[in-house]
Design an enzyme around this catalytic site. Structure first.
Site, mmCIF file in Angstrom:
data_model
loop_
_atom_site.group_PDB
_atom_site.id
_atom_site.type_symbol
_atom_site.label_atom_id
_atom_site.label_comp_id
_atom_site.label_asym_id
_atom_site.label_seq_id
_atom_site.Cartn_x
_atom_site.Cartn_y
_atom_site.Cartn_z
ATOM 1 N N SER A 230 0.855 -1.180 0.000
ATOM 2 C CA SER A 230 0.000 0.000 0.000
ATOM 3 C C SER A 230 0.892 1.231 0.000
ATOM 4 C CB SER A 230 -0.914 0.007 1.220
ATOM 5 O OG SER A 230 -0.134 0.234 2.379
ATOM 6 N N LYS A 231 0.242 2.366 0.037
ATOM 7 C CA LYS A 231 0.964 3.639 -0.053
ATOM 8 C C LYS A 231 2.043 3.799 1.006
ATOM 9 C CE LYS A 231 -0.009 7.764 -1.608
ATOM 10 N NZ LYS A 231 0.394 7.750 -2.934
#
Ligand code: GLU
Length: 457
Positions: A230-231
């Site tokens: 994820s980010k």
């Protein structure tokens, strides 16, 4: 071999999606097959032209060219509706008003592991209003997967899947199966998150009496901490990797090796070689780890591998894109030298400006470094450095290097107490390309000007 990449254009192209696209592309290019692009734009709110363009832009930047025209799933709606009608006409599908509660009640009566069968059930709808469910036949459904091996699902456990809404609009699993079939897709390579859809899609193939493709479900990508990518693991989309200064070839190399059997994921393998060597059956079943530090390292190798002239052009283009173009305009000679003396210290094109921008703009404002290295005792060394540099002839890297090392000896000082003040005088900060190289790049006049400013003269 005919493969496809079938993104739903909901925004940026994620790294996982890019890997799926790449593996399809490698398969096609390595086998002389076709790589098709189908935009699954049935979610009309999210499938905006901008979102479609983001996907295309990312694929183009990566150099993943597709064959033929881009296909849009919404263009096939009539065909999907016709298939639904045909299945209804053949009694392979039926209209149903069964709700989730009805399905629950069915299981309470027949056993929790029994799939819902609604053809001979009171919830079957007699008019044209109910959702359309496909009748699951007896027997087994086998997913043939090149990564995971064969998985057999016993049909008795599967609910009759809904394939169209009450208004006849087709649902995802129907549309995908028909489109893949019509396009003659031989291998469906996609993320493991689609695994649960696959038996339903196979039921559609079976109802059409069509031969199903082979599958390859790619394991999910994790970050270095073992959690789903994820980010917070850094750049999670192709656009972000691009903005962070990575080169498409390095990204391709790294993504190709992610989870590719036992290959070390830091090996430099050029694109043509990847095409030759890629083997989907060697892709590991285990989640792959996306580690941006490894990508950085690999990217640094690709940067230096370009050679100074090409790298200078790449960096110039990047500076123009990021709004620094005017700072280097008309200073091609200095830019080339700056790139040459920075290349060992940068991993992405984005690293260049923070490291070497001072050559063009003047010293940056790193107060901490200046307090540390431009205090009274260090300024004494710097004054001596100034005198030495004023007389060095020629003002080359080697001559500056030799003269300043001799000065260190003469003063009985530590090298860093002599060199760091000069570095901070030139760059404003303690991180820069080599200090002799930086001085030579600036030339004698500019070097002395900056030293004088630091000395308060
Ligand atoms: N449109 C789906 C997605 O973007 C992929 C469908 C497929 O590859 O079968 O996740």
């Amino acid at each position: 071999m005919r493969v496809r990449f079938a993104p739903s254009p909901t925004g940026k192209l994620h790294v996982g999606g890019a890997r799926a696209a790449l593996y399809n592309w490698l398969l096609a290019r390595g086998s002389g097959g076709q790589f098709l692009l189908r935009i699954e734009d049935t979610d009309r709110e999210r499938s905006t032209p901008e979102n479609v363009e983001q996907i295309l832009d990312a694929l183009r930047w990566l150099g993943l060219d597709w064959d033929g025209e881009i296909d849009f799933q919404t263009q096939h709606e009539e065909r999907h509706r016709a298939v639904v009608q045909q299945l209804l006409d053949e009694d392979k599908a039926y209209r149903s008003n069964a709700t989730a509660d009805d399905v629950k009640a069915y299981k309470a009566e027949h056993g929790a592991d029994k799939g819902f069968r609604g053809f001979d059930h009171p919830t079957r709808s007699t008019d044209d209003t109910g959702a359309v469910r496909l009748r699951v036949p007896e027997g087994e459904t086998v997913v043939r997967d090149l990564v995971r091996g064969d998985t057999t699902f016993r049909n008795v456990h599967m609910d009759d899947p809904v394939i169209a809404r009450g208004d006849g609009s087709p649902l995802y699993n129907l549309a995908v199966a028909i489109d893949d079939h019509d396009a003659g897709i031989t291998h469906v390579v996609r993320g493991e998150d689609h695994l649960s859809n696959t038996p339903k899609q196979l039921l559609v193939y079976a109802a059409l009496g069509a031969e199903a493709p082979l599958f390859a479900h790619l394991p999910l990508l994790h970050g270095p901490d073992g959690k789903k990518l994820s980010k917070r693991h850094g750049a999670a989309s192709v656009q972000e990797l691009r903005a962070a200064g990575y080169l498409p070839d390095a990204v391709i190399n790294y993504l190709a090796l992610l989870g590719w059997g036992d290959e070390d994921d830091e090996t430099e393998i050029p694109r043509e070689e990847l095409v030759k060597r890629f083997d989907i059956e060697r892709v590991s079943k285990n989640p792959a780890r996306f580690d941006e530090q490894k990508l950085r390292w690999l990217n640094g190798r690709y940067l230096r591998g370009q050679g100074v002239d090409a790298l200078t052009a790449t960096i110039k283009a990047h500076l123009e894109e990021t709004g620094h173009g005017h700072m280097v305009a008309g200073r091609d000679d200095l830019l080339r030298i700056a790139v040459e003396i920075s290349q060992e210290k940068i991993s992405t094109v984005d690293d260049f400006w923070p490291l070497a921008g001072f050559l063009f703009t003047g010293p940056v404002d790193d107060v901490k470094a200046q307090e540390k290295w431009l205090d009274a005792p260090h300024l004494e060394h710097l004054a001596a450095v100034r005198d030495t540099l004023a007389g060095v002839e020629p003002f080359s890297v080697e001559a500056v290097d030799g003269a300043l090392r001799a000065l260190v000896g003469e003063r009985g000082a530590k090298a860093k107490d002599v060199f760091q003040p000069l570095r901070v005088a030139l760059a404003g900060t303690a991180i820069s390309p080599g200090v002799f190289e930086s001085a030579a790049a600036l030339g004698r006049d500019e070097t002395l000007r900056r030293v004088d400013a630091a000395l308060g003269r």
